[in-house]
Structure formats: structure tokens, C-alpha cells
Design an enzyme around this catalytic site. Structure first.
Site, PDB file in Angstrom:
ATOM      1  N   HIS A  92      -5.458  23.511 -14.060  1.00  0.00           N
ATOM      2  CA  HIS A  92      -5.758  24.228 -15.318  1.00  0.00           C
ATOM      3  C   HIS A  92      -6.859  23.508 -16.092  1.00  0.00           C
ATOM      4  CE1 HIS A  92      -2.151  27.028 -15.567  1.00  0.00           C
ATOM      5  NE2 HIS A  92      -1.946  26.331 -14.476  1.00  0.00           N
ATOM      6  N   ASP A 145     -13.733  27.811 -35.718  1.00  0.00           N
ATOM      7  CA  ASP A 145     -13.696  29.278 -35.876  1.00  0.00           C
ATOM      8  C   ASP A 145     -12.688  29.894 -34.909  1.00  0.00           C
ATOM      9  OD1 ASP A 145     -16.139  29.550 -37.651  1.00  0.00           O
ATOM     10  OD2 ASP A 145     -16.956  28.408 -35.945  1.00  0.00           O
TER      11      ASP A 145
HETATM   12  P1  AWU Z   1      -5.923  24.055  -7.460  1.00  0.00           P
HETATM   13  O1  AWU Z   1      -6.259  25.476  -7.695  1.00  0.00           O
HETATM   14  O2  AWU Z   1      -5.897  23.568  -6.083  1.00  0.00           O
HETATM   15  O3  AWU Z   1      -4.543  23.885  -8.224  1.00  0.00           O
HETATM   16  P2  AWU Z   1      -3.348  22.922  -8.183  1.00  0.00           P
HETATM   17  O4  AWU Z   1      -3.821  21.540  -8.326  1.00  0.00           O
HETATM   18  O5  AWU Z   1      -2.508  23.239  -7.029  1.00  0.00           O
HETATM   19  O6  AWU Z   1      -2.541  23.328  -9.535  1.00  0.00           O
HETATM   20  C1  AWU Z   1      -3.446  26.645 -10.714  1.00  0.00           C
HETATM   21  O7  AWU Z   1      -3.544  25.248 -10.371  1.00  0.00           O
HETATM   22  C2  AWU Z   1      -2.837  27.303  -9.500  1.00  0.00           C
HETATM   23  O8  AWU Z   1      -3.048  28.667  -9.429  1.00  0.00           O
HETATM   24  C3  AWU Z   1      -1.404  26.887  -9.561  1.00  0.00           C
HETATM   25  O9  AWU Z   1      -0.589  27.612  -8.667  1.00  0.00           O
HETATM   26  C4  AWU Z   1      -1.363  25.428  -9.206  1.00  0.00           C
HETATM   27  C5  AWU Z   1      -2.320  24.603 -10.082  1.00  0.00           C
HETATM   28  N1  AWU Z   1      -8.949  18.651  -6.633  1.00  0.00           N
HETATM   29  C6  AWU Z   1      -9.855  17.686  -6.260  1.00  0.00           C
HETATM   30  O10 AWU Z   1     -11.012  17.698  -6.672  1.00  0.00           O
HETATM   31  N2  AWU Z   1      -9.437  16.715  -5.395  1.00  0.00           N
HETATM   32  C7  AWU Z   1      -8.159  16.680  -4.918  1.00  0.00           C
HETATM   33  O11 AWU Z   1      -7.847  15.775  -4.147  1.00  0.00           O
HETATM   34  C8  AWU Z   1      -7.248  17.703  -5.312  1.00  0.00           C
HETATM   35  C9  AWU Z   1      -7.672  18.685  -6.175  1.00  0.00           C
HETATM   36  C10 AWU Z   1      -9.417  19.654  -7.582  1.00  0.00           C
HETATM   37  C11 AWU Z   1      -9.755  20.949  -6.853  1.00  0.00           C
HETATM   38  C12 AWU Z   1      -9.427  21.980  -7.894  1.00  0.00           C
HETATM   39  C13 AWU Z   1      -8.290  21.339  -8.682  1.00  0.00           C
HETATM   40  C14 AWU Z   1      -6.940  21.785  -8.176  1.00  0.00           C
HETATM   41  C15 AWU Z   1      -4.766  27.191 -11.111  1.00  0.00           C
HETATM   42  O12 AWU Z   1      -1.711  25.339  -7.851  1.00  0.00           O
HETATM   43  O13 AWU Z   1     -11.114  20.954  -6.489  1.00  0.00           O
HETATM   44  O14 AWU Z   1     -10.539  22.176  -8.749  1.00  0.00           O
HETATM   45  O15 AWU Z   1      -8.365  19.949  -8.493  1.00  0.00           O
HETATM   46  O16 AWU Z   1      -6.892  23.136  -8.344  1.00  0.00           O
END
Ligand code: AWU
Length: 436
Positions: free
Chosen positions: A21, A119
Site C-alpha cells: 500500500h 486543503d
Molecule cells: P505487492 O502487490 O506484491 O503486495 P504485497 O506486498 O503482497 O502486499 C496489496 O499489497 C495487495 O493487493 C495485497 O493483497 C497484498 C499487499 N517489493 C520489492 O520491491 N521487493 C521485495 O522483495 C518485495 C516486494 C515491492 C514490490 C511491490 C511491493 C509489494 C496491494 O498483497 O515491487 O511494489 O513491494 O507489492
């Protein structure tokens, strides 16, 4: 014609402390800063480092931080301030703890001169119950952000009441807020975007702004990469063939069981594919009885060192997915990962685990046929022979699913370009933020 104030909007951004998020919410913040807004981001102390990449890009006059102590909670160990350090079952405790930021935030805003008040509050929809109250108290707009897609929103909000339980309050508060920003693009799912507008928000203020792209590719996105990104890119550069590497990662929240990790490791050993496997480090031991770290079989890394790279902890995911050598992505279908896989142009091998992953599977596998289902759910243990075959197949030329995904990628990249639907929605969002 609405009156537009000369002064660019001052936006208070309140992200939900979970990487899936937080990362897109900060990407969105970058986009509204580029459009002239002034932003203050509210975080608790542990999460302030997430803002460093934005601090390096924007001046302190237009990009500020408000740090408030994390409200203690009996079921959240002290020092833990993000959901990815906890099992998903802790989500209600996180909601409860964060809702107690209401009073300190009201107190802070009450001490500001009226000209310094924001705002708009651009908060994560999960926090809308208390954020709406703060916005009402100071007569400012509350606009919600959700890092998921319109199909998931329709599915969740369309369920009957008893299934939705505590999500019901979030939906009510989100639909009562001034507007909703979603990390999707109109052309991906027009019928679902229209449905969110007509059936739930009942007005046009639904902005589709995705795919929200990293403002600095290769930079640390979310956490700091556990191994230098240059080392990962050098390993990928050493792979002679394009689209020959499988990337395996399950987001920031999921940890495989020992049985699942063993089966995946066996499949990787049996298959001939080159791979990068990101393995979650052991989360802070929040419940001693939950061993929630991935377990890599003894000797595995040594046996596969000629063809595989294991990253324990945090990987430079977007850099990996955008590298020419990577051809497929075994993913849990977290929405951020789906969009990043799409932008990277890789074949998505879907293993939905929890939450909205199943809705994303319905959209990407069943409806758009732009991903291949290889795993069923959180408890599924793959057959290592079958998975080895699927992994090998996934990097052999263009599957119909990848061809369809590439067409969606084209639409998504158009959407975020100047004049595209997401680009225009971002412009419109900032104009609406200026309206008194
Ligand atoms: P990702 O969408 O994989 O989400 P989650 O971490 O699984 O967490 C919501 O995010 C989902 O819809 C939910 O169901 C839940 C939540 N990343 C990285 O750069 N390196 C890593 O080793 C691991 C992750 C980044 C990745 C992404 C984010 C994870 C929206 O799943 O690139 O941007 O962390 O997002």
C-alpha cells in the site's frame, strides 16, 4: 466553471503502513508533487525512511513529513509499525492502533495557522473511518486511495454484508468521502471502473491513475535491497538469452511454509531454468509459535549456484522485472506485483494466496486470460515435477497469455503518457484538490 484557487493544493498524505500500500501511495504522491501540489506525509517513526527517495527528489518547501508516535496496542509488539512484520490476521489490530492517530493529528492541526492547514487529506481507504472525521472537523476534503483494482473493489463491496464484516465500515466511509483514487488504468477494466462510479461512489470523482511507476527505477523501492542492486543486474546481464530467467517472489506479506518451499526448491532443481528467488526474511518474531520465515533446503543454494540466485529479504523487484533476461514471474498476484510484471512484460504464473489475490486471479487469469494459474491458495503444495515443467515452459517463446499481457501493457503505458487516461486523471485530481 468551478473557481480554481491560484494557490496549488496542500495535501496531507496518510499512507497505510504495508509495503504493497505504501509504495504505490508514495508513487502517487510523487505524481501530485510534479503537478505543483505541496505535500505533507504523515508517518510513524519506523516508516520515515520510506520517504527518503522522495526527499531526495523534492524540496523541503513542497515536501514535508509529519511524524507522530505509533499508538501502542496490546497485540502489536512495540517496535513493530508495519503490517508486513505481522501475519495478515493482525490487520484489525493495525486498524485499531492507527485509528488512535485521530486525536494527535487533530491536536497538531489545531495548532496550525489556518493558512497552513491542508486543503485535502489523501489517505488510504483502510484508514477512512477516522480520517473522514479529521477532515470534517477542519472542513477539508477527504480523498481515499486504494492500491487495488476496480474489479477487486466491485467484488469486495458487492459481497453480502456478513462476508464483508469490518471491511463494511471502510466501504461506507470511502463512498462517503469526496473521491477515490485507484491504482489501475481505465482501458484495463472499463466496465468495473464504471461500476465503481455508478454503484458505489455514485459520482464521477473516481480517478484511475495506474500503473503507478517507480519514480527512480533500480532505486530501493520500499525497503533497502538486501543485496546491492548492481550485483543483481550484473547476474542478469550474465544471462545470454532474453526472457530466459524466471523470477519468483510473493510480495512483502507472504512467507511459504517449509513444505511449499521444499516443493518449489525441488522444482527449480529439476527444471533447467535460470531463476531469481526472493525469500522473505524471518519477520520480527511477533508470535514465537508462528515460524513465518521461508525455509530453503540445506545445500540448495550450493547445488543451483550455476543457474539460480536466492535473495533473502528484499529484492530490487521492478529492476529485475524490467530486465531483458527475465521472461516469467511466479507471483502471488499482489496487485502491485501484477502491474510491475505487466510493465516488465513478463509472463505471469499465478499462485494467489490471500485477500484480493483471488480477485486478481479472476481478472487476470479468467477474464483477461493474461496469466497462467499454477497454484491454488495459501495451503497449496505444488507437485515439483509438474511445476518444473511449467517453469521450463514459461521461458520457451511467447505463450498466448503473454501476448495478451503485452497488449494490456501497451494500453497501460499509453495511459500514463501525456494525454493518456491515467495522466489526465492525475491532472484532474490535482484540479479537484484546488477547488474550494
Ligand atoms: P505487492 O502487490 O506484491 O503486495 P504485497 O506486498 O503482497 O502486499 C496489496 O499489497 C495487495 O493487493 C495485497 O493483497 C497484498 C499487499 N517489493 C520489492 O520491491 N521487493 C521485495 O522483495 C518485495 C516486494 C515491492 C514490490 C511491490 C511491493 C509489494 C496491494 O498483497 O515491487 O511494489 O513491494 O507489492
Amino acid at each position: 466553471m468551478p473557481t480554481i484557487t491560484k494557490k496549488p493544493p496542500h495535501v496531507l498524505v496518510v499512507p497505510f503502513p504495508q509495503t504493497g500500500h505504501l509504495v504505490p501511495h508514495l508513487d502517487l504522491t510523487h505524481q501530485i508533487l510534479l503537478r505543483g501540489a505541496t505535500v505533507t506525509v504523515l508517518v510513524t517513526p519506523q516508516n520515515s525512511p520510506y520517504l527518503d527517495p522522495l526527499r531526495s527528489l523534492h524540496s523541503p518547501e513542497t515536501f514535508k513529513t509529519l511524524i507522530l508516535p505509533f499508538p501502542s496496542h496490546p497485540l502489536i509488539p512495540s517496535g513493530v509499525e508495519t503490517l508486513q512484520q505481522l501475519p495478515l490476521q493482525a490487520l484489525p489490530h493495525m486498524f485499531e492502533a492507527l485509528s488512535r492517530l485521530h486525536d494527535p493529528l487533530v491536536d497538531f492541526l489545531s495548532r496550525q495557522p489556518p493558512s497552513d492547514l491542508p486543503d485535502v487529506i489523501l489517505g488510504n481507504s483502510f484508514l477512512s473511518p477516522w480520517i473522514n472525521k479529521v477532515a470534517d472537523a477542519f472542513s477539508i476534503k477527504s480523498i481515499c486511495f486504494l492500491p487495488i483494482n476496480a474489479h477487486s473493489i466491485n467484488t469486495m463491496w458487492g459481497q453480502d454484508l456478513e462476508v464483508r464484516s469490518f471491511f463494511d465500515e471502510l466501504e461506507t466511509c470511502t463512498t462517503e468521502s469526496y473521491g477515490l483514487v485507484i491504482n489501475t488504468f481505465y482501458e484495463l477494466e472499463p466496465e468495473f471502473v464504471e461500476s465503481v462510479k455508478t454503484h458505489y461512489m455514485t459520482h464521477h470523482r473516481v480517478w484511475t491513475v495506474g500503473p503507478l511507476l517507480p519514480f527512480k527505477v533500480g532505486a530501493n523501492r520500499g525497503e533497502k535491497s538486501s543485496i546491492p542492486p548492481q550485483k543483481v543486474s550484473a547476474w542478469l546481464d550474465s544471462c545470454p538469452e532474453d526472457n530466459s530467467v524466471v523470477y519468483i517472489a510473493f510480495g512483502s506479506q507472504i512467507r511459504l511454509t517449509a513444505e511449499q518451499a521444499m516443493a518449489l526448491a525441488a522444482a527449480l532443481e529439476k527444471s533447467s531454468v535460470r531463476f531469481i528467488w526472493t525469500v522473505r526474511d524471518a519477520a520480527k518474531k511477533v508470535n514465537s509459535d508462528i515460524d513465518n520465515s521461508d525455509v530453503i533446503p540445506l545445500g540448495f543454494e550450493e547445488r543451483v549456484k550455476e543457474k539460480g540466485l536466492v535473495i533473502r529479504g528484499w529484492a530490487p523487484q521492478t529492476m529485475i522485472l524490467e530486465h531483458r533476461a527475465v521472461g516469467s514471474f511466479l507471483t502471488h498476484l499482489g496487485w502491485g506485483s501484477v502491474l510491475e510484471g505487466m510493465v516488465g512484460g513478463v509472463l505471469l504464473l499465478a499462485w494467489p494466496m490471500q485477500a484480493d489475490h483471488f480477485y486478481n486471479s479472476t481478472l487476470m487469469v479468467d477474464k483477461l486470460r493474461a496469466a497462467i494459474l499454477v497454484g491454488e491458495n495459501r495451503d497449496y503444495v505444488p507437485d515439483s515435477d509438474e511445476l518444473a515443467r511449467v517453469l521450463a515452459e514459461s521461458v520457451k517463446g511467447d505463450s498466448p497469455e503473454r501476448v495478451r499481457l503485452m497488449k494490456l501493457r501497451e494500453k497501460g503505458m499509453e495511459a500514463v503518457k501525456g494525454g493518456g487516461s491515467s495522466y489526465n486523471d492525475l491532472d484532474d485530481l490535482v484540479v479537484e484538490m484546488c477547488l474550494k
